[in-house]
Scaffold this active site. Sequence first.
Site, PDB file in Angstrom:
ATOM      1  N   PRO A 233       0.747  -1.172  -0.108  1.00  0.00           N
ATOM      2  CA  PRO A 233       0.181  -0.241   0.002  1.00  0.00           C
ATOM      3  C   PRO A 233       0.660   1.239   0.055  1.00  0.00           C
ATOM      4  O   PRO A 233       1.438   1.697   0.964  1.00  0.00           O
ATOM      5  CB  PRO A 233      -0.852   0.038   1.362  1.00  0.00           C
ATOM      6  N   ASP A 404       5.735   2.684   2.357  1.00  0.00           N
ATOM      7  CA  ASP A 404       4.978   1.496   2.444  1.00  0.00           C
ATOM      8  C   ASP A 404       3.925   1.786   3.872  1.00  0.00           C
ATOM      9  O   ASP A 404       4.643   2.021   4.853  1.00  0.00           O
ATOM     10  CB  ASP A 404       5.685   0.223   2.549  1.00  0.00           C
ATOM     11  N   HIS A 405       2.921   1.780   3.666  1.00  0.00           N
ATOM     12  CA  HIS A 405       1.811   2.186   4.563  1.00  0.00           C
ATOM     13  C   HIS A 405       1.854   1.180   6.103  1.00  0.00           C
ATOM     14  O   HIS A 405       1.422   1.168   7.071  1.00  0.00           O
ATOM     15  CB  HIS A 405       0.438   2.572   4.141  1.00  0.00           C
ATOM     16  N   ARG A 406       2.333  -0.106   5.562  1.00  0.00           N
ATOM     17  CA  ARG A 406       2.172  -1.156   6.626  1.00  0.00           C
ATOM     18  C   ARG A 406       3.171  -1.060   7.791  1.00  0.00           C
ATOM     19  O   ARG A 406       2.605  -0.890   8.789  1.00  0.00           O
ATOM     20  CB  ARG A 406       2.426  -2.434   6.004  1.00  0.00           C
ATOM     21  N   VAL A 408       5.142   2.017   8.246  1.00  0.00           N
ATOM     22  CA  VAL A 408       5.216   3.343   8.516  1.00  0.00           C
ATOM     23  C   VAL A 408       3.932   4.077   8.213  1.00  0.00           C
ATOM     24  O   VAL A 408       3.371   4.146   7.252  1.00  0.00           O
ATOM     25  CB  VAL A 408       6.345   3.787   7.446  1.00  0.00           C
TER      26      VAL A 408
END
Length: 432
Positions: A233, A404-406, A408
């Site tokens: 993501p 990467d939104h996972r 961070v």
Amino acid sequence: MARVMRMPGVAADATEAVLSEWLVEESGEFGAADAIATVETEKAAVDVEADTAGRVLKTLVPPGAQVAVGDPIAVLGDPGEQVDDLDALLASLGVAPATDVVVPERRDVPSDPESAAPVAEPFGGRAKSRPPHDRTFASPLARKLAKAAGLGIEEISGTGPRGRILRRDVEAALASRSAPPPVEEGVASVVEERALRASRNHRDLQASYDEIPHSRIRLATARRLTESQQTVPHFYLRATVRAEALLALRTEINEDAATRISVNDLVVKAVAAAHHRVPEMNVTWTPDAVRRYRTADIAIAVATDRGLLTPVVRDVGSLTVTALAANVRDLVERSRGGRLKQDELEGGSISVSNLGMYGVEEFAAIINPPHAAILAVGALREEPVVAAGAVVPATVMSLTLSVDHRPVDGVIAARWLAVLVDLLEHPARALA
């Protein structure tokens, strides 16, 4: 004493590799730590070094062969060792004589690109076998030829992967029409004209392009970045940096430096300093945990003739900027010469990609897994800016951070980018 040399596991997840080149010929001797052969993975050419001195008694696979990890590739002996009965020796070692070894042909690109074109895959998974009565798969060229010839695509039997209909299948279907039903003269002329036009269009289509075979690096890059876009993501943050101080520092350092530094070297150094100040960004995602690193290992995007590579500079924070510049130049040169080692392509939590030298002002890059981010650096340019209530000329540079939104969150990435901008506008702080 004779011993078997086997294909090493040069990458963590590799099940096979290509024996690119023998660096020591049969009957040739080598010393400890000498390179015996070059093995090519999807991303690098790796020299296989000898543990001890010896002699190549027999090579079992030719250059270019694709070999499973662990399979025999040569028989080695001690320095000066001679063998009277090579076949008996091979039998005693449990390997087949070279004449009996079946070596799979190296095929970076299939000889018939159309027949090897992949069937469309479902999102996030591998292509599955087409169940009965499912839609018919056909190459675009096959569909075009069938339509021009008045053939229903569902009436043609496919010989490609998973029943895919190819050009040759359409041509075979046309050839099988040895006794077509009688048609009126006007209709016949239309059919003949249509077939003639299809043949002419096919010849024109073939003459309108050149096919450039995929390198192993380009195929690997395409697979990894496609997977990244599908499974990671992404979110994006942008900032503009005033670069006058950065340019002044570079000029000052280069006045008395054996190795000249670039703006990109200073950017990489500032990225490491930002990781030190915001360690929550120096992470990668794993299925079980977020992995936070103690040193800033940073990958540098390098364009090569064979595709994009991202060699990693280790512990950038511990390097002087001139040492960093020398390190980067060495990695770039060996990247373009195909001489990187596999471990130089592994690790790190962020990549830096700079297209400023091509005049690109701003762009967004795709994260290189398993990294948590990639920083896209644009060109230096002159622009008017507002400072202290007045419009003044300035040299600016655009940054785009893909994250990467996972592992961070947005606020962490925003804080990191703000720190990076401050370090670039006050670059001496990044060197402290």
